[in-house]
Design a protein around this motif. Structure first.
Motif, PDB file in Angstrom:
ATOM      1  N   PRO A   1     -23.877  83.339  48.743  1.00 35.92           N
ATOM      2  CA  PRO A   1     -22.409  83.390  48.706  1.00 35.92           C
ATOM      3  C   PRO A   1     -21.760  82.457  49.728  1.00 35.92           C
ATOM      4  CG  PRO A   1     -23.334  85.595  48.632  1.00 35.92           C
ATOM      5  CD  PRO A   1     -24.472  84.678  48.926  1.00 35.92           C
ATOM      6  N   ALA A   2     -22.511  82.082  50.750  1.00 36.01           N
ATOM      7  CA  ALA A   2     -21.986  81.158  51.760  1.00 36.01           C
ATOM      8  C   ALA A   2     -21.781  79.761  51.198  1.00 36.01           C
ATOM      9  CB  ALA A   2     -22.925  81.104  52.964  1.00 36.01           C
ATOM     10  N   VAL A   3     -21.999  79.575  49.905  1.00 38.89           N
ATOM     11  CA  VAL A   3     -21.706  78.289  49.278  1.00 38.89           C
ATOM     12  C   VAL A   3     -20.230  77.941  49.445  1.00 38.89           C
ATOM     13  CG1 VAL A   3     -21.140  79.157  46.969  1.00 38.89           C
ATOM     14  CG2 VAL A   3     -22.177  76.893  47.229  1.00 38.89           C
ATOM     15  N   VAL A   4     -19.383  78.975  49.609  1.00 32.29           N
ATOM     16  CA  VAL A   4     -17.962  78.685  49.840  1.00 32.29           C
ATOM     17  C   VAL A   4     -17.779  77.964  51.175  1.00 32.29           C
ATOM     18  CG1 VAL A   4     -17.151  80.579  48.389  1.00 32.29           C
ATOM     19  CG2 VAL A   4     -17.552  80.989  50.833  1.00 32.29           C
ATOM     20  N   ILE A   5     -18.639  78.288  52.164  1.00 27.53           N
ATOM     21  CA  ILE A   5     -18.616  77.566  53.440  1.00 27.53           C
ATOM     22  C   ILE A   5     -19.143  76.146  53.240  1.00 27.53           C
ATOM     23  CG2 ILE A   5     -19.387  77.567  55.837  1.00 27.53           C
ATOM     24  CD1 ILE A   5     -17.506  79.849  55.100  1.00 27.53           C
ATOM     25  N   SER A   6     -20.159  76.014  52.388  1.00 30.94           N
ATOM     26  CA  SER A   6     -20.668  74.678  52.069  1.00 30.94           C
ATOM     27  C   SER A   6     -19.568  73.806  51.483  1.00 30.94           C
ATOM     28  CB  SER A   6     -21.835  74.787  51.072  1.00 30.94           C
ATOM     29  OG  SER A   6     -22.928  75.493  51.620  1.00 30.94           O
ATOM     30  N   PHE A   7     -18.772  74.381  50.582  1.00 33.56           N
ATOM     31  CA  PHE A   7     -17.659  73.623  50.014  1.00 33.56           C
ATOM     32  C   PHE A   7     -16.627  73.275  51.079  1.00 33.56           C
ATOM     33  CE2 PHE A   7     -19.052  74.899  45.722  1.00 33.56           C
ATOM     34  CZ  PHE A   7     -18.796  73.726  45.035  1.00 33.56           C
ATOM     35  N   LEU A   8     -16.387  74.200  52.008  1.00 38.43           N
ATOM     36  CA  LEU A   8     -15.422  73.929  53.080  1.00 38.43           C
ATOM     37  C   LEU A   8     -15.888  72.777  53.964  1.00 38.43           C
ATOM     38  CD1 LEU A   8     -14.222  77.457  54.298  1.00 38.43           C
ATOM     39  CD2 LEU A   8     -12.825  75.644  53.292  1.00 38.43           C
ATOM     40  N   ILE A   9     -17.175  72.792  54.318  1.00 37.06           N
ATOM     41  CA  ILE A   9     -17.717  71.722  55.172  1.00 37.06           C
ATOM     42  C   ILE A   9     -17.666  70.388  54.437  1.00 37.06           C
ATOM     43  CG2 ILE A   9     -19.768  70.872  56.361  1.00 37.06           C
ATOM     44  CD1 ILE A   9     -20.553  73.812  56.810  1.00 37.06           C
ATOM     45  N   ALA A  10     -18.084  70.392  53.182  1.00 37.44           N
ATOM     46  CA  ALA A  10     -18.042  69.155  52.402  1.00 37.44           C
ATOM     47  C   ALA A  10     -16.610  68.660  52.253  1.00 37.44           C
ATOM     48  CB  ALA A  10     -18.668  69.391  51.023  1.00 37.44           C
ATOM     49  N   SER A  11     -15.687  69.595  52.050  1.00 40.18           N
ATOM     50  CA  SER A  11     -14.276  69.221  51.923  1.00 40.18           C
ATOM     51  C   SER A  11     -13.731  68.663  53.226  1.00 40.18           C
ATOM     52  CB  SER A  11     -13.444  70.435  51.481  1.00 40.18           C
ATOM     53  OG  SER A  11     -13.880  70.929  50.244  1.00 40.18           O
ATOM     54  N   LEU A  12     -14.148  69.249  54.347  1.00 39.39           N
ATOM     55  CA  LEU A  12     -13.712  68.748  55.654  1.00 39.39           C
ATOM     56  C   LEU A  12     -14.186  67.315  55.859  1.00 39.39           C
ATOM     57  CD1 LEU A  12     -12.544  69.077  58.512  1.00 39.39           C
ATOM     58  CD2 LEU A  12     -14.746  70.077  59.205  1.00 39.39           C
ATOM     59  N   ALA A  13     -15.464  67.075  55.575  1.00 43.35           N
ATOM     60  CA  ALA A  13     -16.014  65.719  55.734  1.00 43.35           C
ATOM     61  C   ALA A  13     -15.295  64.740  54.812  1.00 43.35           C
ATOM     62  CB  ALA A  13     -17.511  65.728  55.442  1.00 43.35           C
ATOM     63  N   ALA A  14     -15.078  65.151  53.565  1.00 45.13           N
ATOM     64  CA  ALA A  14     -14.401  64.272  52.606  1.00 45.13           C
ATOM     65  C   ALA A  14     -12.955  64.023  53.026  1.00 45.13           C
ATOM     66  CB  ALA A  14     -14.456  64.878  51.209  1.00 45.13           C
ATOM     67  N   GLY A  15     -12.296  65.064  53.555  1.00 51.75           N
ATOM     68  CA  GLY A  15     -10.913  64.919  53.985  1.00 51.75           C
ATOM     69  C   GLY A  15     -10.774  63.955  55.149  1.00 51.75           C
ATOM     70  N   LEU A  16     -11.665  64.078  56.118  1.00 49.61           N
ATOM     71  CA  LEU A  16     -11.639  63.162  57.259  1.00 49.61           C
ATOM     72  C   LEU A  16     -11.913  61.731  56.798  1.00 49.61           C
ATOM     73  CD1 LEU A  16     -13.652  65.357  59.790  1.00 49.61           C
ATOM     74  CD2 LEU A  16     -11.223  64.780  59.962  1.00 49.61           C
TER      75      LEU A  16
END
Length: 495
Positions: A64-79
């Motif tokens: 279920p922590a895949v939602v954190i994986s998406f957050l981290i990936a989104s953070l990297a992509a956003g930066l």
């Protein structure tokens, strides 16, 4: 300052900086894209593969922590998106990170970035096409009650419990061919089709979110990170390849009207839409289905709707949406790769035939056909699990180089962006750190493939590409001093 002559030392050549746009005797690309179509390139390329089929590989790794994986990936992509926006506003050339690295770091860095981008786009196109096959089969089954034979749906080396063996992934090959034909008709027509597909996919995903939340079960999140931090990192690395769309926007730099304004604007719009949709769908999917059930699902979101509604039509709607959605992803990644090769051909890093524009559609015909000839067989004969992580590593390395290029560019007085990254230099530094962390989640096998690819690329460059690029630099295009002169030329002196 003019480029060094062919007789200059090897380091002078490797460190040469330049951005080439169409010269007087070259046929340019057509500036036909506005900000909305440009943003849809990013959304079309990003939303699709990650949501429609990567959950089946990312959730078993992260739980279920895949939602954190998406957050981290989104953070990297956003930066990274912020860094892209500033560079795109000052260097609106086709070629994306390749052009930025060539402009502010040098030829040696540009070659490495080009290798990453070729890996990123080529593998992303093949991976998208492979994922498309599962949803085509799902839709075909729902409509007819029959399934596509196993041998025609899977690459060689695949098998199932019933003893069936894969021969060719035929739908993926057909998809690449259809996208190629569309791209040959022209960028305006291709991106109009992409925009329509993006709007359809967003509607379908909104439909999924609404239905999935009716079956939301908070207990599905109790065993939140069964594989710990390592699992979250592995999940992030698996889904990161879906963020290739951020880079894809900047590959259209020479086909955009008023690129210095519209490129940064489109990047920010696309990123906002992507982050919202990804998080909603990820939370809804995990809330509706226990995480261990994701493993091996080829059309996972359709299966979730089938289990919730106990009717076939919701899954059919989602499968149809996925077929359209992943079509648009494949279309845009194929488009992005052709434009990067176009820039490389113009710089003579590869054959100048890749930079020729032909036909009434003003598109690189040879370039597009050559890419399809490589990507089509890759999609047809290579299993998906051997593809996705290679795209992630190419994407992340490209993001890191873009962040470093921004830092170098800020030190060059000739760079005059119309958009400036907030919280500089923290933003590019964090981009490097976060992307570096995501890279640690990749397997040793992926790193070995990547290392071999880089060795092959630099081997070609040192034996052939460097020589023809040096000859090409003997007559560089004149530098442009003022950003007001033209939208088709970068604000960068050549060094």
């Amino acid at each position: 300052m003019p480029a060094p002559p062919a007789s200059a030392g090897i380091w002078s050549q490797l460190a040469r900086k330049q951005v080439r746009t169409a010269s007087a005797d070259e046929r340019p690309l057509t500036r036909s894209l506005g900000p909305f179509q440009l943003a849809m390139i990013g959304v079309g390329c990003t939303i699709g593969t990650g949501i429609f089929f990567s959950l089946s590989t990312a959730v078993p790794k992260a739980g279920p922590a895949v939602v954190i994986s998406f957050l981290i990936a989104s953070l990297a992509a956003g930066l990274a998106a912020l860094c892209y926006a500033e560079l795109a506003s000052s260097i609106p050339a086709a070629g994306s990170a390749y052009s930025y690295a060539y402009a502010v770091i040098g030829q040696y860095a540009a070659v490495g970035v080009a290798a990453c981008l070729m890996l990123e786009y080529g593998v992303a196109t093949a991976a998208s096409a492979v994922g498309w096959s599962g949803y085509v089969n799902q839709l075909y089954s729902d409509l007819t009650g029959w399934e596509i034979p196993y041998w025609a749906l899977h690459a060689p080396g695949s098998s199932d419990a019933a003893g069936h063996f894969g021969v060719i992934n035929l739908p993926s090959l057909v998809l690449v061919l259809m996208c190629t034909v569309l791209l040959l008709r022209g960028v305006r027509e291709s991106m109009l089709v992409n925009t329509i597909m993006v709007l359809v996919k967003l509607t379908v995903l909104a439909f999924f979110v609404v239905i999935a939340f009716t079956a939301f079960n908070a207990d599905n999140f109790k065993d939140f990170a069964p594989m710990g931090v390592a699992g979250i990192g592995a999940g992030t690395a698996t889904i990161f390849f879906t963020f290739v769309g951020i880079d894809a926007i900047s590959t259209a730099g020479e086909e955009v009207r008023d690129p210095r304004k519209n490129l940064p604007r489109a990047i920010m719009i696309a990123l906002g839409i992507v982050l919202t949709i990804y998080m909603l769908v990820a939370v809804a999917a995990v809330g509706a289905q226990y995480w261990t059930e994701f493993d091996g699902q080829e059309a996972g979101l359709s299966v979730i709707l089938d289990n919730i509604m106990h009717q076939r039509w919701p899954g059919m709607v989602l499968a149809a949406g996925a077929v359209i959605s992943i079509f648009s992803v494949t279309l845009v990644t194929l488009y992005g790769q052709t434009r990067i090769l176009f820039s490389m051909g113009r710089d003579s890093i590869v054959s100048k035939r890749f930079a020729t524009v032909g036909g009434q559609s003003h598109v690189p015909v040879f370039n597009t056909l050559a890419v399809a000839a490589v990507v089509g067989p890759a999609a047809a004969f290579i299993p998906l699990d051997a593809l996705a992580d290679l795209t992630s590593i190419g994407t992340m390395v490209a993001f890191i180089v873009v962040a470093i290029s921004l830092i170098v560019a800020r030190r060059a007085s000739s760079i005059k962006p119309s958009f400036r990254v907030p919280l500089y230099p923290l933003t590019p530094i964090l981009t490097v750190v976060v992307c570096g962390y995501v890279l640690t989640g990749l397997s040793s096998t992926t790193w070995k493939f990547f290392a071999a690819w880089m060795v092959l690329t630099y081997g070609y460059y040192l034996l052939r590409g460097r020589k023809i690029a040096d000859e090409n630099a003997a007559t560089p295009p004149p530098p442009v001093e003022s950003p007001e002169i033209s939208d088709s030329t970068p604000q960068l002196d050549q060094h």
